[in-house]
Structure formats: structure tokens, C-alpha cells
Design an enzyme around this catalytic site. Structure first.
Site, PDB file in Angstrom:
ATOM      1  N   HIS A  63      15.742  38.562  29.358  1.00 54.88           N
ATOM      2  CA  HIS A  63      15.134  37.625  28.405  1.00 54.88           C
ATOM      3  C   HIS A  63      13.751  38.170  28.052  1.00 54.88           C
ATOM      4  O   HIS A  63      12.868  38.177  28.904  1.00 54.88           O
ATOM      5  CB  HIS A  63      15.005  36.227  29.011  1.00 54.88           C
ATOM      6  CG  HIS A  63      16.312  35.623  29.419  1.00 54.88           C
ATOM      7  ND1 HIS A  63      17.050  34.804  28.590  1.00 54.88           N
ATOM      8  CD2 HIS A  63      17.022  35.728  30.568  1.00 54.88           C
ATOM      9  CE1 HIS A  63      18.153  34.424  29.224  1.00 54.88           C
ATOM     10  NE2 HIS A  63      18.165  34.982  30.424  1.00 54.88           N
ATOM     11  N   ARG A  65      12.051  36.947  25.349  1.00 54.49           N
ATOM     12  CA  ARG A  65      11.330  35.803  24.745  1.00 54.49           C
ATOM     13  C   ARG A  65      10.800  36.074  23.347  1.00 54.49           C
ATOM     14  O   ARG A  65       9.883  35.375  22.884  1.00 54.49           O
ATOM     15  CB  ARG A  65      10.152  35.397  25.648  1.00 54.49           C
ATOM     16  CG  ARG A  65      10.463  35.228  27.111  1.00 54.49           C
ATOM     17  CD  ARG A  65      11.526  34.195  27.380  1.00 54.49           C
ATOM     18  NE  ARG A  65      11.601  33.821  28.787  1.00 54.49           N
ATOM     19  CZ  ARG A  65      12.590  33.127  29.325  1.00 54.49           C
ATOM     20  NH1 ARG A  65      13.608  32.752  28.561  1.00 54.49           N
ATOM     21  NH2 ARG A  65      12.584  32.802  30.591  1.00 54.49           N
ATOM     22  N   ASN A  95      18.379  33.181  23.739  1.00 51.57           N
ATOM     23  CA  ASN A  95      17.650  31.900  23.738  1.00 51.57           C
ATOM     24  C   ASN A  95      16.177  32.109  23.413  1.00 51.57           C
ATOM     25  O   ASN A  95      15.278  31.815  24.203  1.00 51.57           O
ATOM     26  CB  ASN A  95      17.842  31.145  25.058  1.00 51.57           C
ATOM     27  CG  ASN A  95      17.514  31.981  26.282  1.00 51.57           C
ATOM     28  OD1 ASN A  95      17.458  33.207  26.228  1.00 51.57           O
ATOM     29  ND2 ASN A  95      17.297  31.306  27.399  1.00 51.57           N
ATOM     30  N   ASP A 152      23.764  32.055  26.901  1.00 50.86           N
ATOM     31  CA  ASP A 152      23.093  32.069  28.196  1.00 50.86           C
ATOM     32  C   ASP A 152      21.960  31.044  28.274  1.00 50.86           C
ATOM     33  O   ASP A 152      21.144  30.934  27.377  1.00 50.86           O
ATOM     34  CB  ASP A 152      22.533  33.446  28.522  1.00 50.86           C
ATOM     35  CG  ASP A 152      22.089  33.526  29.958  1.00 50.86           C
ATOM     36  OD1 ASP A 152      22.929  33.303  30.849  1.00 50.86           O
ATOM     37  OD2 ASP A 152      20.899  33.762  30.205  1.00 50.86           O
ATOM     38  N   HIS A 179      27.856  32.013  30.486  1.00 48.24           N
ATOM     39  CA  HIS A 179      27.017  31.337  31.476  1.00 48.24           C
ATOM     40  C   HIS A 179      27.843  30.168  31.991  1.00 48.24           C
ATOM     41  O   HIS A 179      28.002  29.156  31.314  1.00 48.24           O
ATOM     42  CB  HIS A 179      25.720  30.852  30.811  1.00 48.24           C
ATOM     43  CG  HIS A 179      24.844  30.014  31.687  1.00 48.24           C
ATOM     44  ND1 HIS A 179      23.580  30.433  32.081  1.00 48.24           N
ATOM     45  CD2 HIS A 179      25.016  28.792  32.248  1.00 48.24           C
ATOM     46  CE1 HIS A 179      23.028  29.491  32.842  1.00 48.24           C
ATOM     47  NE2 HIS A 179      23.880  28.480  32.948  1.00 48.24           N
ATOM     48  N   HIS A 232      25.657  36.374  35.872  1.00 47.54           N
ATOM     49  CA  HIS A 232      24.943  36.015  37.109  1.00 47.54           C
ATOM     50  C   HIS A 232      25.772  35.194  38.108  1.00 47.54           C
ATOM     51  O   HIS A 232      25.442  34.046  38.420  1.00 47.54           O
ATOM     52  CB  HIS A 232      23.636  35.296  36.794  1.00 47.54           C
ATOM     53  CG  HIS A 232      23.683  34.258  35.710  1.00 47.54           C
ATOM     54  ND1 HIS A 232      24.646  33.284  35.626  1.00 47.54           N
ATOM     55  CD2 HIS A 232      22.852  34.052  34.662  1.00 47.54           C
ATOM     56  CE1 HIS A 232      24.417  32.522  34.578  1.00 47.54           C
ATOM     57  NE2 HIS A 232      23.328  32.972  33.966  1.00 47.54           N
ATOM     58  N   ASN A 278      18.166  29.798  37.839  1.00 51.01           N
ATOM     59  CA  ASN A 278      19.445  29.178  37.521  1.00 51.01           C
ATOM     60  C   ASN A 278      20.450  30.248  37.117  1.00 51.01           C
ATOM     61  O   ASN A 278      20.200  30.969  36.151  1.00 51.01           O
ATOM     62  CB  ASN A 278      19.281  28.172  36.380  1.00 51.01           C
ATOM     63  CG  ASN A 278      20.531  27.347  36.159  1.00 51.01           C
ATOM     64  OD1 ASN A 278      21.273  27.077  37.090  1.00 51.01           O
ATOM     65  ND2 ASN A 278      20.781  26.951  34.924  1.00 51.01           N
ATOM     66  N   ASP A 305      18.600  39.407  35.099  1.00 50.09           N
ATOM     67  CA  ASP A 305      18.327  38.094  34.501  1.00 50.09           C
ATOM     68  C   ASP A 305      16.815  37.891  34.414  1.00 50.09           C
ATOM     69  O   ASP A 305      16.297  36.815  34.694  1.00 50.09           O
ATOM     70  CB  ASP A 305      18.993  36.969  35.302  1.00 50.09           C
ATOM     71  CG  ASP A 305      19.042  35.649  34.530  1.00 50.09           C
ATOM     72  OD1 ASP A 305      18.625  35.626  33.354  1.00 50.09           O
ATOM     73  OD2 ASP A 305      19.474  34.632  35.110  1.00 50.09           O
ATOM     74  N   HIS A 309       8.046  33.651  32.711  1.00 55.84           N
ATOM     75  CA  HIS A 309       7.377  32.398  32.358  1.00 55.84           C
ATOM     76  C   HIS A 309       5.878  32.560  32.603  1.00 55.84           C
ATOM     77  O   HIS A 309       5.459  33.422  33.385  1.00 55.84           O
ATOM     78  CB  HIS A 309       7.895  31.227  33.195  1.00 55.84           C
ATOM     79  CG  HIS A 309       9.316  30.850  32.922  1.00 55.84           C
ATOM     80  ND1 HIS A 309       9.750  30.400  31.698  1.00 55.84           N
ATOM     81  CD2 HIS A 309      10.422  30.860  33.723  1.00 55.84           C
ATOM     82  CE1 HIS A 309      11.048  30.140  31.743  1.00 55.84           C
ATOM     83  NE2 HIS A 309      11.485  30.429  32.959  1.00 55.84           N
TER      84      HIS A 309
END
Length: 423
Positions: A63, A65, A95, A152, A179, A232, A278, A305, A309
Site C-alpha cells: 500500500h 497510499r 485502496n 483489499d 481479501h 495474507h 488485519n 502487506d 500510517h
């Protein structure tokens, strides 16, 4: 024409049948020769005695972002983190903000990645805005550069829609990454449902939420005769379903992450949100099942994965966002906990982290054949080091491995023969 001679490295490239001390010559960004001894004069000669060299790693689940959430990470910083971890190719999950569900967003990712330190391949959403109501235009998104499709972060709840998506993805010469999580069974949980969650007094996520969706995808794949990839995987139940399906010839592949075979849910006793992701960390039974599945071939790929953040978003054990970063620790964690423990040999690890994900996603990577892009990394297996997140290339620091002693230090990474990372 530029040239680099890597002298006396232990070359490990299972795709090419290489596992011995060799010289490797790169000319004009391509693999020119691999041989026991290469003579001549070259622009650079690197003494790699005592070091290992392999095709660049491939992570089919990150990810970055970007677009829209670049305060966490962006394509360029994510690619720099990838290079620092030995990766030369990554696949970005959709996402983003906006969701990667249109040609415009796919084009944005492809164009920005031209200046990145690794190859960045977009994974597009399965449904528009990931709302589960309308399928995307698979053909159009593939034409613009999408290599796979996934929701995902959530699951396609409607089985008929998932079935139709499998067919349309296949018609577009692509595939789905699922997912597997039934949110009717997660019920707002923030960690694995078990003894630890009960003692902490927080809501847990039943492993059944993953298992029932894994079983559904296996059945859809079997009925249609079409491929599906399970993201995952973290539970013993899902590993059992996938193993059994593979024995029946179902076209199903799967991945897992280092945290699912290095840690278990007892780490959450610390009430530290850096251990929350997750799917969540599971029980020791699940950890052993993941390890067994890696050993017996049930697991096809090890991914990170990588989920960055901000520091603020990871504050507060019960309110923090799920996810950890992993690009800069993945190889060392996997080597330390899988190869040094004699669970698998080093060539098998390179298959799991380079050859197989490249094959599943249909990209040119994972080998060192003459004429291939010189995407490779050089690494040291003998010298221990301590993980220091303050030295990371990623914008984020949300990971639970700081201070851990590991082996498998990345020394140099090259993309098309250009140095992208040096220790």
C-alpha cells in the site's frame, strides 16, 4: 555502454538453476553474462566475495497510499523503502483516494512510478469505489497497466458478483486477489478472538471470518476452472482449505506475511498498536500452520502487506488504524526465521519472494537470464544487525520489529543496472 562486473558473489537464482559462486556481468542495464569467471575491463568491478546475489525481490501486496493519502507514504518513498529491502518490483493495492478503479488513477500511478526506485505495478479495484455494487471495466484497466484486481481491505461479499468478476478478469487476461474476511463475523473486532482478547477485554476477530471466505473462493475457482489468489493468509483453517483445493487441482494460489510466522497474538498483551494489523496476529497453532504451509508448498508467495500510517493514526491501542510497514524488514525476517532455522533452503525463499510472485502477476522479474533487466540485490547472510526504524526510507514507522536482531542485511539493490540502494 555502461558495464558492471559483480565479482565472486554466491549467485542464488532458482529460476535459472544457479546456486554457486559466480561472476555476473551487467551491460547497459541488462544481464550480459553469468559464469564462474569473467575476464575483461569494465566501468565498475565490485568485489562481492562472501556476499550473495539474487534477482530483485517482488512484493505483490503493498500500500503506497498514492494518490490521496501521501502523508502516510507515496510512490517515490514507498519505492525507496522497497529498494532498501531488496525489492525491484511491487504491486500496489487500490485502496487509495480516489480508489484505483479508473484509467485516470492507473495512469497516474504508472506515470509517477517512472521516477521510482523500483517497478510499480497497479492493482485495480474489483468494484467501483470498492462499494461492492458495480464491477469495474476490467479490459480497460488492464490496457492502462493494471496487473490484477482486488478489494483489499474488504471482501466482495456477494458470491455472484465475485463469480462474475473472476470471469471478467480472466477474459481481460488477468486475475483476482481476494481479501478473505466476512465482516458479518468480524463484528468490530480489533485483534484475534481468543484467550488474549478476552483477558484484555477487547472485541476479537474470529478466524472463521477468514476461513469461510477462503472456502468460498476455492469453490468458485474450482467450479469455474479459473484462478484466484488469496491474500495474507493467517489461519490454520484457511491453509487447510487451500492445501486441500490444490490437491484437487484447483487453480488457487496464496500468500502470507512474515508477521504471521514470526509473531502471535500474545504480543498484544503489551497493548501496543504497532502489533495490530488485519488479518490480526493469530494463535501459536496458526503460526505453526503457516510455517508448515510454507514448507510443504501450500504458500506460493511471501509478501509484506506494507501498510504505512502516520504516528497519530497508530496512537491508542483500541482506536488505532490497522497495519504495519514491512518492506525494509521482510527479507531479513524471512531469512532469519525460515532459512536459518532450517525450515526451508535459501533458493526456496527466493522462489517465495521473487520467482513466484512475478509468475503469478505475469511480470518479467525473478530471474538472472542473459537479456533480462539487471534487477538484482546483493546481501550479507553472516553479519547480524539490529532493526532501527529511524533509518528507514519509508515515511512511516508503524512496525513491531524495532530492536530485533536479524540476519540477511541488504547491501545493494539495482534496478535495470542502476544502483537504487546502498547500505
Amino acid at each position: 555502454m555502461s558495464s558492471i562486473l559483480f565479482k565472486g558473489a554466491h549467485v542464488v537464482s532458482p529460476k535459472d538453476g544457479l546456486d554457486s559462486v559466480m561472476d555476473l556481468l551487467v551491460q547497459d542495464g541488462k544481464i550480459a553474462q553469468v559464469a564462474p569467471e569473467i575476464a575483461g575491463e569494465y566501468d565498475q568491478v565490485l568485489d562481492c566475495e562472501g556476499q550473495f546475489l539474487s534477482p530483485g525481490l517482488v512484493d505483490m501486496h503493498v500500500h503506497f497510499r498514492d494518490p490521496g493519502l501521501t502523508y502516510k507514504e507515496d510512490i517515490l518513498t514507498g519505492a525507496a523503502a522497497a529498494a532498501a529491502g531488496g525489492f525491484t518490483s511491487v504491486m500496489c493495492m487500490p485502496n487509495t483516494k480516489p480508489i484505483t478503479d479508473s484509467p485516470e488513477v492507473v495512469d497516474y500511478i504508472v506515470n509517477k512510478a517512472k521516477d521510482a526506485k523500483c517497478k510499480v505495478y497497479p492493482i485495480a479495484a474489483i468494484t467501483r469505489a470498492q462499494e461492492g455494487k458495480e464491477l469495474v471495466d476490467f479490459q480497460e484497466l488492464v490496457q492502462h497497466g493494471a496487473v490484477a484486481f482486488s478489494e483489499d481491505g474488504k471482501c466482495v461479499k456477494n458470491a455472484r458478483m465475485m463469480r462474475d468478476a473472476m470471469v471478467k478478469a480472466h477474459e481481460a487476461h488477468s486475475f483476482l486477489i481476494s481479501h478473505c474476511e466476512d465482516d458479518d463475523l468480524t463484528q468490530g473486532g480489533i485483534m484475534h478472538k481468543g484467550e488474549v482478547s478476552e483477558k484484555l477485554g477487547v472485541k476479537g476477530i474470529d478466524r472463521l471470518a477468514e476461513d469461510v471466505m477462503t472456502a468460498r473462493e476455492a469453490m468458485l475457482s474450482e467450479d469455474l476452472g479459473l484462478p484466484v489468489h488469496i491474500a495474507h493468509v493467517s489461519t490454520w483453517g484457511s491453509m487447510h482449505v487451500i492445501r486441500d483445493a490444490k490437491r484437487r487441482g484447483v487453480n488457487i494460489t496464496c500468500e502470507t506475511c512474515p508477521h504471521y510466522f514470526v509473531l502471535d497474538h500474545t504480543a498484544l498483551f503489551k497493548r501496543d498498536a504497532r502489533f495490530r494489523m488485519n488479518p490480526p496476529l493469530r494463535e501459536k497453532r496458526d503460526v505453526e500452520a503457516v510455517l508448515k504451509a510454507i514448507q510443504d508448498g501450500t504458500v506460493d508467495a511471501i509478501v509484506t502487506d506494507h501498510a504505512p500510517h502516520s504516528a497519530e493514526e497508530k496512537q491508542g491501542f483500541e482506536t488505532a488504524m490497522n497495519g504495519i510497514i514491512g518492506l525494509e524488514t521482510s527479507f531479513a525476517l524471512s531469512y532469519t526465521h525460515l532459512v536459518r532455522t532450517a525450515r526451508i533452503p535459501l533458493p526456496r525463499l527466493i522462489e517465495l519472494m521473487s520467482v513466484n510472485p512475478a509468475k503469478i502477476c505475469g511480470v518479467q522479474a525473478g530471474g538472472l537470464a542473459v537479456g533480462d533487466d539487471a534487477d538484482l540485490f546483493v546481501y550479507d547472510l553472516d553479519t547480524p544487525f539490529v532493526v532501527d526504524e529511524n533509518k528507514f526510507q519509508s515515511k512511516a514507522r508503524n512496525m513491531p520489529f524495532g530492536g530485533m536482531k536479524l540476519f540477511g542485511k541488504i547491501k545493494r539493490t539495482y534496478l535495470r543496472g542502476v544502483l537504487t540502494y546502498q547500505e
